[in-house]
Enzyme design. Structure first.
Site, short mmCIF file in Angstrom:
data_model
loop_
_atom_site.label_atom_id
_atom_site.label_comp_id
_atom_site.label_asym_id
_atom_site.label_seq_id
_atom_site.Cartn_x
_atom_site.Cartn_y
_atom_site.Cartn_z
N LYS A 74 2.98 25.54 35.83
CA LYS A 74 2.13 24.22 35.79
C LYS A 74 1.06 24.02 36.73
O LYS A 74 1.18 25.01 37.79
CB LYS A 74 2.94 22.91 36.25
CG LYS A 74 2.57 21.76 35.58
CD LYS A 74 3.21 21.58 34.19
CE LYS A 74 2.63 20.23 33.52
NZ LYS A 74 3.17 19.94 32.15
N GLY A 176 7.05 3.67 20.30
CA GLY A 176 5.91 4.69 20.52
C GLY A 176 5.42 4.87 18.97
O GLY A 176 6.44 5.65 18.20
N GLY A 178 2.48 7.06 18.35
CA GLY A 178 1.36 7.86 18.43
C GLY A 178 1.82 9.35 17.73
O GLY A 178 2.54 9.59 16.78
N ASN A 179 1.16 10.56 18.20
CA ASN A 179 1.69 11.82 17.94
C ASN A 179 3.06 12.03 17.51
O ASN A 179 3.74 12.44 16.23
CB ASN A 179 0.84 12.89 18.73
CG ASN A 179 1.05 14.25 18.16
OD1 ASN A 179 2.04 14.72 18.48
ND2 ASN A 179 0.32 14.48 17.30
N VAL A 180 3.99 11.78 18.57
CA VAL A 180 5.24 12.21 18.40
C VAL A 180 5.93 11.13 17.39
O VAL A 180 6.60 11.60 16.60
CB VAL A 180 5.94 12.13 19.73
CG1 VAL A 180 7.45 12.35 19.58
CG2 VAL A 180 5.38 13.34 20.41
N GLY A 181 5.66 9.91 17.59
CA GLY A 181 6.32 8.92 17.04
C GLY A 181 6.31 8.92 15.46
O GLY A 181 6.97 8.78 14.75
P1 NAD Z 1 0.49 9.34 22.18
O1 NAD Z 1 -0.54 8.94 23.18
O2 NAD Z 1 -0.16 10.13 20.76
O3 NAD Z 1 1.42 8.02 21.67
C1 NAD Z 1 1.69 7.25 22.53
C2 NAD Z 1 2.29 5.89 21.91
O4 NAD Z 1 3.00 5.20 22.74
C3 NAD Z 1 1.40 5.20 21.17
O5 NAD Z 1 1.52 4.70 20.02
C4 NAD Z 1 1.16 3.83 22.23
O6 NAD Z 1 0.58 2.66 21.59
C5 NAD Z 1 2.44 3.89 22.60
N1 NAD Z 1 2.83 3.01 23.82
C6 NAD Z 1 1.97 2.63 24.88
N2 NAD Z 1 2.40 1.87 25.66
C7 NAD Z 1 3.66 1.42 25.08
C8 NAD Z 1 4.55 0.30 25.27
N3 NAD Z 1 4.64 -0.10 26.42
N4 NAD Z 1 5.74 0.25 24.43
C9 NAD Z 1 5.58 0.98 23.60
N5 NAD Z 1 4.78 1.92 23.25
C10 NAD Z 1 3.74 2.09 23.72
O7 NAD Z 1 1.40 10.34 22.83
P2 NAD Z 1 2.70 11.34 22.32
O8 NAD Z 1 1.89 12.65 22.26
O9 NAD Z 1 3.05 10.88 21.08
O10 NAD Z 1 3.73 11.62 23.48
C11 NAD Z 1 4.39 10.54 23.67
C12 NAD Z 1 5.63 11.00 24.59
O11 NAD Z 1 5.88 12.35 24.27
C13 NAD Z 1 5.19 11.28 25.99
O12 NAD Z 1 6.09 11.11 27.01
C14 NAD Z 1 4.80 12.79 26.00
O13 NAD Z 1 4.66 13.36 27.31
C15 NAD Z 1 5.91 13.31 25.15
N6 NAD Z 1 5.74 14.55 24.44
C16 NAD Z 1 4.64 14.67 23.72
C17 NAD Z 1 4.64 15.84 23.11
C18 NAD Z 1 3.56 16.33 22.15
O14 NAD Z 1 3.28 17.32 21.53
N7 NAD Z 1 2.72 15.16 21.66
C19 NAD Z 1 5.55 17.03 23.39
C20 NAD Z 1 6.56 16.91 24.34
C21 NAD Z 1 6.61 15.61 24.94
#
Ligand code: NAD
Length: 364
Positions: A74, A176, A178-181
């Site tokens: 990291k 959530g 975002g990307n993952v959700g």
């Molecule tokens: P993102 O920024 O695309 O989405 C985050 C989402 O969280 C948004 O919809 C936002 O509205 C929501 N959010 C913010 N505050 C909130 C709250 N108080 N209550 C509920 N929702 C809330 O992020 P992502 O890429 O989807 O990542 C989400 C999680 O997954 C993070 O913990 C990240 O470390 C983890 N993760 C992501 C990946 C990846 O490839 N994207 C890989 C491994 C782990």
């Protein structure tokens, strides 16, 4: 000597400074027995070497459990993402660590670093294999393909089979969007599950009869929040965790399941899509109540597997096949080794054994 060295690492800690850009960075390579250390570069004002050491170690276990030929590493750059010249800082960091890249360290995006910084990192090194998460025009497999959410859905499917719950009609509460959700919802819906609650920073949208993926995406893009979903009951964001649903997927922020809400969780299965949504102690409390928890580094490994696919030049469709095979096999393996619902210990044991085996054959 730092106290948090153990039989696995860290192998190298490199602190670098560039007087011209005032870039102050740290690279920790935890263990390279299975391959070059792989882990993202985090750009935040308050990063510490200790924090990067912990994150590098976590990457060793995550990559080993994902069963990809990478070790763990990291990097952190101490800078304010709002005011610094990110590209200049990234180039300065790349030039200072260049001797280790890509044989000992391969970069990736993390907090406040994107495909643009990954392109700059690789360009400075002069080797596209120096980083993953690059733009697709130079061979990257973009985030927007949704590998992590796809993996989360697959891990959920395996967990439900293990818990003897049919995925068809199983109800889901998703934190959530975002990307993952969003991608988790898309694939879970295709598998027959019914998402009844979704939260974002504005609150929780609840629809007892289930929400529709296309309608949810349309709501998010036109209204900016899932709470505007037609006909949804709007609740506080925190209520998502205690919603009546078979499956709970924390997929946004860290430490959301706490001593305050753990005993009110009604789900039978919790899939950790976000990183560290709860402490190990909370996981143990859920296990004691008979709740099956799939730990973060098992459930959200789709992203690191996609990075490996980018590294070997795979196409998006090859990547989806590899993510499917690996996430399904690894989640099943963890569950078959789990005793008393202690999934994290089982997963860590498998990861450590894989690393130990690689160290043994190398005579380390
Ligand atoms: P993102 O920024 O695309 O989405 C985050 C989402 O969280 C948004 O919809 C936002 O509205 C929501 N959010 C913010 N505050 C909130 C709250 N108080 N209550 C509920 N929702 C809330 O992020 P992502 O890429 O989807 O990542 C989400 C999680 O997954 C993070 O913990 C990240 O470390 C983890 N993760 C992501 C990946 C990846 O490839 N994207 C890989 C491994 C782990």
């Amino acid at each position: 000597m730092q106290t948090n060295h153990d039989e696995y690492g860290p192998e190298r800690i490199l602190e670098v400074y560039d007087p011209k850009t005032k870039m102050h960075g740290v690279l920790v390579v935890h263990n390279t027995a299975r391959g070059p250390g792989k882990g993202g570069i985090r750009l935040v004002p308050d990063i510490t070497t200790e924090e990067v050491m912990g994150l590098a170690q976590a990457m060793t276990w995550k990559n080993a459990l994902a069963d990809i030929p990478f070790g763990g590493a990291k990097a952190g750059i101490k800078a304010d993402p709002k005011t610094c010249n990110k590209i200049a800082v990234m180039r300065a960091f790349a030039s200072k660590v260049s001797q280790l890249v890509p044989s000992v360290y391969i970069a990736g995006p993390d907090m406040n670093t994107t495909e643009k910084e990954m392109a700059a990192f690789a360009d400075e090194i002069g080797d596209l294999k120096a980083s993953t998460g690059k733009p697709s025009v130079i061979g990257g497999l973009p985030h927007e393909l949704g590998s992590t959410g796809f993996g989360v859905a697959l891990s959920t499917k395996v967990a439900l089979e293990h818990a003897k719950i049919s995925i068809s009609g199983a109800t889901v509460a998703l934190e959530g969007f975002g990307n993952v959700g969003t991608f988790a919802m898309k694939h879970l819906e295709e598998m027959g599950a019914k998402v009844v609650a979704i939260s974002d920073s504005k609150g929780t949208a609840y629809v007892a009869g289930g929400m529709d993926y296309n309608k949810a995406m349309e709501t998010k893009s036109s209204k900016g929040t899932i709470t505007a979903y037609p006909g949804a009951k709007v609740l506080p964001a925190a209520d998502l965790f205690t919603t009546q649903a078979d499956i709970l997927i924390p997929g946004a922020r860290p430490n959301v399941i706490t001593a305050q809400n753990v005993s009110s969780i009604k789900a039978k299965v919790v899939i950790e899509a976000a990183n560290i949504p709860m402490t190990h102690d909370m996981e143990r409390q859920l296990a004691k109540r008979g709740v099956l928890v799939i730990p973060d580094f098992v459930a959200n490994a789709g992203g690191v597997i996609s990075s490996y696919c980018e590294h070997i030049g795979a196409t998006p469709s090859q990547m989806f096949t590899i993510v499917k095979d690996k996430v399904t096999a690894n989640t099943s393996l963890v569950l078959s080794h789990t005793k008393d619902l202690n999934t994290r210990d089982a997963a860590l044991k498998i990861a450590k054994e894989r690393v130990r085996e690689a160290m043994d054959v190398r005579g380390w």
